[in-house]
Scaffold this motif. Structure first.
Motif, short mmCIF file in Angstrom:
data_model
loop_
_atom_site.label_atom_id
_atom_site.label_comp_id
_atom_site.label_asym_id
_atom_site.label_seq_id
_atom_site.Cartn_x
_atom_site.Cartn_y
_atom_site.Cartn_z
N ASN A 67 0.83 -1.20 0.00
CA ASN A 67 0.00 0.00 0.00
C ASN A 67 0.86 1.25 0.00
OD1 ASN A 67 -2.35 1.57 0.03
ND2 ASN A 67 -2.44 1.60 2.28
N ILE A 68 1.80 1.30 -0.95
CA ILE A 68 2.69 2.46 -1.06
C ILE A 68 2.63 3.03 -2.47
CG2 ILE A 68 4.28 1.71 0.75
CD1 ILE A 68 6.14 0.63 -1.43
N ASN A 69 3.09 4.26 -2.61
CA ASN A 69 3.17 4.89 -3.92
C ASN A 69 4.64 5.18 -4.25
OD1 ASN A 69 3.93 7.39 -2.64
ND2 ASN A 69 1.75 7.75 -2.21
N GLU A 70 4.87 5.84 -5.37
CA GLU A 70 6.24 6.07 -5.82
C GLU A 70 7.04 6.94 -4.87
OE1 GLU A 70 6.67 8.69 -9.28
OE2 GLU A 70 4.51 9.06 -9.15
N PHE A 71 6.37 7.76 -4.06
CA PHE A 71 7.06 8.64 -3.14
C PHE A 71 7.41 7.94 -1.82
CE2 PHE A 71 4.16 11.26 -5.74
CZ PHE A 71 5.11 11.98 -6.44
N GLN A 72 6.86 6.75 -1.62
CA GLN A 72 7.11 5.99 -0.39
C GLN A 72 7.90 4.71 -0.66
OE1 GLN A 72 2.97 5.37 0.37
NE2 GLN A 72 2.77 7.17 1.71
N ALA A 73 8.22 4.45 -1.92
CA ALA A 73 8.78 3.16 -2.32
C ALA A 73 10.30 3.13 -2.19
CB ALA A 73 8.36 2.83 -3.75
N PHE A 74 10.78 3.28 -0.96
CA PHE A 74 12.21 3.25 -0.69
C PHE A 74 12.48 2.42 0.56
CE2 PHE A 74 11.39 7.19 -2.94
CZ PHE A 74 12.35 7.17 -3.93
N THR A 75 13.61 1.76 0.55
CA THR A 75 14.07 1.04 1.74
C THR A 75 15.59 1.12 1.76
OG1 THR A 75 13.88 -1.01 3.01
CG2 THR A 75 14.19 -1.23 0.63
N CYS A 76 16.22 0.39 2.66
CA CYS A 76 17.67 0.26 2.62
C CYS A 76 18.02 -1.21 2.77
CB CYS A 76 18.36 1.11 3.68
SG CYS A 76 17.72 0.98 5.35
N HIS A 77 19.08 -1.63 2.12
CA HIS A 77 19.45 -3.04 2.07
C HIS A 77 19.58 -3.62 3.47
CE1 HIS A 77 20.15 -3.45 -2.28
NE2 HIS A 77 20.49 -2.18 -2.22
N SER A 78 18.89 -4.75 3.68
CA SER A 78 18.88 -5.46 4.97
C SER A 78 18.30 -4.62 6.10
CB SER A 78 20.29 -5.94 5.34
OG SER A 78 20.81 -6.79 4.34
N ALA A 79 17.63 -3.51 5.75
CA ALA A 79 17.14 -2.56 6.77
C ALA A 79 18.27 -2.17 7.71
CB ALA A 79 15.96 -3.15 7.54
N CYS A 80 19.46 -2.09 7.15
CA CYS A 80 20.67 -1.78 7.93
C CYS A 80 20.82 -0.27 8.02
CB CYS A 80 21.87 -2.42 7.25
SG CYS A 80 23.46 -1.99 7.98
N GLY A 81 20.55 0.27 9.21
CA GLY A 81 20.63 1.72 9.33
C GLY A 81 20.44 2.20 10.75
#
Length: 260
Positions: free
Chosen positions: A176-190
């Motif tokens: 339930n996301i759009n193009e402005f929310q479609a980001f993550t980081c690899h392995s959720a490492c952060g």
């Protein structure tokens, strides 16, 4: 008395054989060297991997006015030798803190481990840095760099210590996301603040992870949903500066292979 910033570095591990990848290759959008090498198939190799994580923390020169505990999260897979090792390191002192071992149910992969560590210890720390045992974060100033980025803009919710990546369109509907929310980081490492993580916890009832054992769904509802959840609560993910490499694949480190 000094006003210390308290950080929990959460390292997800498990005493089960992992898939073998002999070399690090490119993946993600944009493409980067994020499909990291790994070759940890025995209990002894995984113990050595955890020992390396601990050694690098012991060698690390902690920044002024920062306290840091190392929380090692291990799902219970009834590995006697692994459990004995974990009992031996529980409470071990490291510069600016100690080692905490958290045992949990084997579900949800690393993302479930991140959630359990945050829920249990969220009242003890100002910030949480999440990583997996086979991705080392260790270079000089790794904490201060991330903290400075988080504090530089009010809308930054997480600093990606591997890399920020776009989420493929095949995930958008289920998340339930759009193009402005479609980001993550690899392995959720952060790195993220407890304040922002609490906003995610209140919205989703947990730091997102899939509560069954399915690899694809664990990536979709763990890695992808966790990353996009920062955007759902009004924040963004920020990459480290291009000239800053603050970690690398553990298997490459062990073999003396330079990481790009």
């Amino acid at each position: 008395m000094a006003n210390f910033t308290k950080v929990a570095k959460v390292v997800a591990t498990i005493f089960l054989p992992r898939s073998v990848r002999k070399s690090t290759s490119i993946t993600g959008d944009p493409l980067r060297f994020m499909a990291h090498s790994q070759n940890f198939t025995t209990t002894e190799e995984i113990i050595d991997l955890i020992k390396l994580n601990i050694k690098l923390e012991k060698d690390y020169i902690l920044e002024k006015n920062i306290q840091r505990d190392l929380i090692i999260v291990s799902p219970e897979v009834f590995n006697d030798k692994g459990n004995k090792f974990l009992s031996q390191i529980t409470g071990m002192r490291i510069p600016g803190g100690k080692i905490i071992v958290l045992k949990r149910k084997n579900i949800g992969m690393s993302y479930g481990s991140y959630n359990d560590a945050f829920v249990k210890f969220k009242n003890n720390y100002d910030y949480f840095l999440f990583t997996e045992d086979d991705w080392l974060i260790y270079e000089e100033g790794y904490l201060k760099t991330g903290l400075d980025i988080l504090k530089s803009k009010k809308d930054i919710g997480m600093v990606a210590y591997q890399a920020k990546s776009k989420i493929g369109k095949h995930h958008w509907k289920d998340l339930n996301i759009n193009e402005f929310q479609a980001f993550t980081c690899h392995s959720a490492c952060g790195l993220a603040s407890t304040e922002v993580l609490n906003k995610i916890l209140r919205k989703f009832g947990k730091l997102p992870y899939f509560d069954e054992n399915d690899y694809f769904k664990s990536i979709r509802f763990g890695e992808c949903k966790f990353g996009s959840s920062f955007y759902k609560v009004g924040f963004t993910i920020e990459d480290l500066p291009k000239n800053k490499i603050l970690g690398m694949p553990a298997y490459d480190y062990m073999r003396g292979i330079k990481y790009k």
